[in-house]
Design a protein around this motif. Structure first.
Motif, PDB file in Angstrom:
ATOM      1  N   GLY A  22      24.821 -19.679 -20.028  1.00 31.00           N
ATOM      2  CA  GLY A  22      24.208 -21.005 -19.920  1.00 31.00           C
ATOM      3  C   GLY A  22      24.036 -21.664 -21.273  1.00 31.00           C
ATOM      4  O   GLY A  22      24.306 -22.855 -21.440  1.00 31.00           O
ATOM      5  N   SER A  23      23.621 -20.881 -22.271  1.00 28.12           N
ATOM      6  CA  SER A  23      23.437 -21.443 -23.615  1.00 28.12           C
ATOM      7  C   SER A  23      24.764 -21.848 -24.244  1.00 28.12           C
ATOM      8  O   SER A  23      24.803 -22.689 -25.143  1.00 28.12           O
ATOM      9  CB  SER A  23      22.701 -20.455 -24.521  1.00 28.12           C
ATOM     10  OG  SER A  23      23.534 -19.377 -24.878  1.00 28.12           O
ATOM     11  N   MET A  24      25.857 -21.280 -23.744  1.00 25.52           N
ATOM     12  CA  MET A  24      27.197 -21.622 -24.237  1.00 25.52           C
ATOM     13  C   MET A  24      27.838 -22.748 -23.412  1.00 25.52           C
ATOM     14  O   MET A  24      28.976 -23.112 -23.652  1.00 25.52           O
ATOM     15  CB  MET A  24      28.100 -20.387 -24.183  1.00 25.52           C
ATOM     16  CG  MET A  24      27.685 -19.265 -25.103  1.00 25.52           C
ATOM     17  SD  MET A  24      28.659 -17.758 -24.832  1.00 25.52           S
ATOM     18  CE  MET A  24      30.296 -18.290 -25.331  1.00 25.52           C
ATOM     19  N   ASP A 162      18.880  -8.567 -28.965  1.00 28.77           N
ATOM     20  CA  ASP A 162      19.758  -9.373 -29.824  1.00 28.77           C
ATOM     21  C   ASP A 162      21.178  -8.799 -29.865  1.00 28.77           C
ATOM     22  O   ASP A 162      22.155  -9.558 -29.838  1.00 28.77           O
ATOM     23  CB  ASP A 162      19.196  -9.483 -31.239  1.00 28.77           C
ATOM     24  CG  ASP A 162      18.011 -10.434 -31.329  1.00 28.77           C
ATOM     25  OD1 ASP A 162      17.864 -11.302 -30.437  1.00 28.77           O
ATOM     26  OD2 ASP A 162      17.227 -10.310 -32.297  1.00 28.77           O
ATOM     27  N   GLU A 163      21.288  -7.477 -29.932  1.00 27.25           N
ATOM     28  CA  GLU A 163      22.613  -6.849 -29.925  1.00 27.25           C
ATOM     29  C   GLU A 163      23.345  -7.142 -28.626  1.00 27.25           C
ATOM     30  O   GLU A 163      24.546  -7.444 -28.630  1.00 27.25           O
ATOM     31  CB  GLU A 163      22.496  -5.333 -30.133  1.00 27.25           C
ATOM     32  CG  GLU A 163      22.074  -4.933 -31.525  1.00 27.25           C
ATOM     33  CD  GLU A 163      21.732  -3.453 -31.639  1.00 27.25           C
ATOM     34  OE1 GLU A 163      21.913  -2.908 -32.745  1.00 27.25           O
ATOM     35  OE2 GLU A 163      21.277  -2.842 -30.639  1.00 27.25           O
ATOM     36  N   PHE A 164      22.625  -7.064 -27.507  1.00 28.80           N
ATOM     37  CA  PHE A 164      23.256  -7.322 -26.215  1.00 28.80           C
ATOM     38  C   PHE A 164      23.671  -8.783 -26.092  1.00 28.80           C
ATOM     39  O   PHE A 164      24.761  -9.093 -25.609  1.00 28.80           O
ATOM     40  CB  PHE A 164      22.332  -6.935 -25.054  1.00 28.80           C
ATOM     41  CG  PHE A 164      22.953  -7.212 -23.719  1.00 28.80           C
ATOM     42  CD1 PHE A 164      24.055  -6.494 -23.278  1.00 28.80           C
ATOM     43  CD2 PHE A 164      22.453  -8.209 -22.902  1.00 28.80           C
ATOM     44  CE1 PHE A 164      24.646  -6.769 -22.053  1.00 28.80           C
ATOM     45  CE2 PHE A 164      23.028  -8.496 -21.679  1.00 28.80           C
ATOM     46  CZ  PHE A 164      24.129  -7.759 -21.254  1.00 28.80           C
ATOM     47  N   ARG A 165      22.813  -9.673 -26.547  1.00 26.40           N
ATOM     48  CA  ARG A 165      23.160 -11.095 -26.489  1.00 26.40           C
ATOM     49  C   ARG A 165      24.398 -11.384 -27.343  1.00 26.40           C
ATOM     50  O   ARG A 165      25.280 -12.137 -26.934  1.00 26.40           O
ATOM     51  CB  ARG A 165      21.983 -11.952 -26.949  1.00 26.40           C
ATOM     52  CG  ARG A 165      20.866 -12.006 -25.931  1.00 26.40           C
ATOM     53  CD  ARG A 165      19.699 -12.818 -26.423  1.00 26.40           C
ATOM     54  NE  ARG A 165      18.673 -12.931 -25.404  1.00 26.40           N
ATOM     55  CZ  ARG A 165      17.409 -13.163 -25.661  1.00 26.40           C
ATOM     56  NH1 ARG A 165      16.994 -13.338 -26.908  1.00 26.40           N
ATOM     57  NH2 ARG A 165      16.529 -13.247 -24.677  1.00 26.40           N
ATOM     58  N   SER A 166      24.484 -10.789 -28.513  1.00 26.57           N
ATOM     59  CA  SER A 166      25.658 -10.975 -29.372  1.00 26.57           C
ATOM     60  C   SER A 166      26.916 -10.423 -28.702  1.00 26.57           C
ATOM     61  O   SER A 166      27.977 -11.064 -28.733  1.00 26.57           O
ATOM     62  CB  SER A 166      25.458 -10.294 -30.724  1.00 26.57           C
ATOM     63  OG  SER A 166      24.439 -10.927 -31.454  1.00 26.57           O
ATOM     64  N   ALA A 167      26.803  -9.239 -28.106  1.00 34.96           N
ATOM     65  CA  ALA A 167      27.951  -8.642 -27.408  1.00 34.96           C
ATOM     66  C   ALA A 167      28.374  -9.511 -26.224  1.00 34.96           C
ATOM     67  O   ALA A 167      29.572  -9.693 -25.970  1.00 34.96           O
ATOM     68  CB  ALA A 167      27.607  -7.222 -26.944  1.00 34.96           C
ATOM     69  N   SER A 168      27.406 -10.068 -25.518  1.00 35.96           N
ATOM     70  CA  SER A 168      27.701 -10.939 -24.375  1.00 35.96           C
ATOM     71  C   SER A 168      28.418 -12.204 -24.835  1.00 35.96           C
ATOM     72  O   SER A 168      29.402 -12.633 -24.217  1.00 35.96           O
ATOM     73  CB  SER A 168      26.413 -11.309 -23.636  1.00 35.96           C
ATOM     74  OG  SER A 168      25.803 -10.157 -23.092  1.00 35.96           O
ATOM     75  N   ARG A 173      33.273 -15.492 -25.194  1.00 33.50           N
ATOM     76  CA  ARG A 173      34.206 -16.263 -26.043  1.00 33.50           C
ATOM     77  C   ARG A 173      35.628 -15.716 -25.881  1.00 33.50           C
ATOM     78  O   ARG A 173      36.591 -16.472 -25.851  1.00 33.50           O
ATOM     79  CB  ARG A 173      33.784 -16.208 -27.517  1.00 33.50           C
ATOM     80  CG  ARG A 173      32.579 -17.066 -27.794  1.00 33.50           C
ATOM     81  CD  ARG A 173      32.380 -17.325 -29.281  1.00 33.50           C
ATOM     82  NE  ARG A 173      31.079 -17.919 -29.552  1.00 33.50           N
ATOM     83  CZ  ARG A 173      30.720 -19.141 -29.240  1.00 33.50           C
ATOM     84  NH1 ARG A 173      31.558 -19.928 -28.608  1.00 33.50           N
ATOM     85  NH2 ARG A 173      29.519 -19.590 -29.531  1.00 33.50           N
ATOM     86  N   GLY A 174      35.751 -14.420 -25.763  1.00 33.63           N
ATOM     87  CA  GLY A 174      37.061 -13.792 -25.578  1.00 33.63           C
ATOM     88  C   GLY A 174      37.688 -14.108 -24.233  1.00 33.63           C
ATOM     89  O   GLY A 174      38.916 -14.053 -24.083  1.00 33.63           O
ATOM     90  N   LEU A 175      36.867 -14.465 -23.263  1.00 34.21           N
ATOM     91  CA  LEU A 175      37.380 -14.764 -21.917  1.00 34.21           C
ATOM     92  C   LEU A 175      37.755 -16.226 -21.739  1.00 34.21           C
ATOM     93  O   LEU A 175      38.347 -16.589 -20.731  1.00 34.21           O
ATOM     94  CB  LEU A 175      36.332 -14.373 -20.860  1.00 34.21           C
ATOM     95  CG  LEU A 175      36.156 -12.875 -20.696  1.00 34.21           C
ATOM     96  CD1 LEU A 175      34.915 -12.583 -19.843  1.00 34.21           C
ATOM     97  CD2 LEU A 175      37.397 -12.242 -20.098  1.00 34.21           C
ATOM     98  N   ARG A 176      37.416 -17.081 -22.697  1.00 28.69           N
ATOM     99  CA  ARG A 176      37.725 -18.521 -22.580  1.00 28.69           C
ATOM    100  C   ARG A 176      39.180 -18.781 -22.665  1.00 28.69           C
ATOM    101  O   ARG A 176      40.096 -18.500 -23.056  1.00 28.69           O
ATOM    102  CB  ARG A 176      36.983 -19.325 -23.633  1.00 28.69           C
ATOM    103  CG  ARG A 176      35.546 -19.511 -23.221  1.00 28.69           C
ATOM    104  CD  ARG A 176      34.944 -20.623 -24.019  1.00 28.69           C
ATOM    105  NE  ARG A 176      33.723 -21.056 -23.352  1.00 28.69           N
ATOM    106  CZ  ARG A 176      32.744 -21.645 -23.964  1.00 28.69           C
ATOM    107  NH1 ARG A 176      32.816 -21.902 -25.233  1.00 28.69           N
ATOM    108  NH2 ARG A 176      31.673 -22.026 -23.315  1.00 28.69           N
TER     109      ARG A 176
END
Length: 176
Positions: A22-24, A162-168, A173-176
């Motif tokens: 959502g934030s993206m 924070d680590e999980f949010r960064s990984a997510s 981004r890789g799936l776009r």
């Protein structure tokens, strides 16, 4: 359109992944929202049957892919996340409606998931470890474990938030 099916056991971090999406600016929906929205106008509701009975009756009336089709009506854009897929039959429904489907699994150790669910304090939070284990068994019996096992990508949530949010974020981004 690309459909990203988000899967994982209760408390694994799926909601956090949806929050990052959502934030993206990546839209998402929960299959359960389609069920909850349709239920109040159903005959099951008027005669006092439960929402689960309604969902099952709709599958019998309209086919196993009814909730996938109704969820698809809520989608738009180039990429869309769906939470709540619990069986390979539902995955097949999405694949039948859209050829570009990717399953993203979220994994977290059982102890961490249990602690998160208790801390969250929702109505469905487990009151004991035995209740938690029973819920896991029920989810697995519905086919959730197979969906997780068939994931095209797995995000492990065993560190900090924070680590999980960064990984997510990296995964999306890789799936776009």
């Amino acid at each position: 359109m690309r459909i990203i099916i988000v899967t994982g056991m209760p408390g694994a971090g799926k909601e956090e992944l949806l929050s990052v999406a959502g934030s993206m600016g990546v839209p998402f929906t929960r299959m359960g929202d389609a069920v909850r929205d349709a239920y109040p106008s159903s005959q099951e509701y008027t005669i006092g049957l439960g929402i689960g009975q309604f969902a099952g009756a709709e599958r019998e009336r309209h086919g196993k892919d009814i909730w996938a089709r109704r969820t698809m009506e809520r989608m738009g854009g180039g990429m869309f996340l769906v939470d709540g897929c619990r069986s390979m039959e539902e995955v097949a429904s999405f694949k039948g409606l859209c050829g570009d489907v990717v399953i993203v699994g979220v994994h977290s150790p059982p102890e961490a998931r249990y602690e998160r669910l208790v801390r969250r304090g929702r109505d469905d939070a487990p009151r004991s470890r035995a209740e938690f284990d029973e819920r896991d068994s029920r989810e697995v019996s519905w086919g959730l474990a197979e969906v997780i096992a068939m994931a095209d990508m797995m995000i492990v949530n065993d560190g900090s938030l924070d680590e999980f949010r960064s990984a997510s974020e990296r995964a999306l981004r890789g799936l776009r």
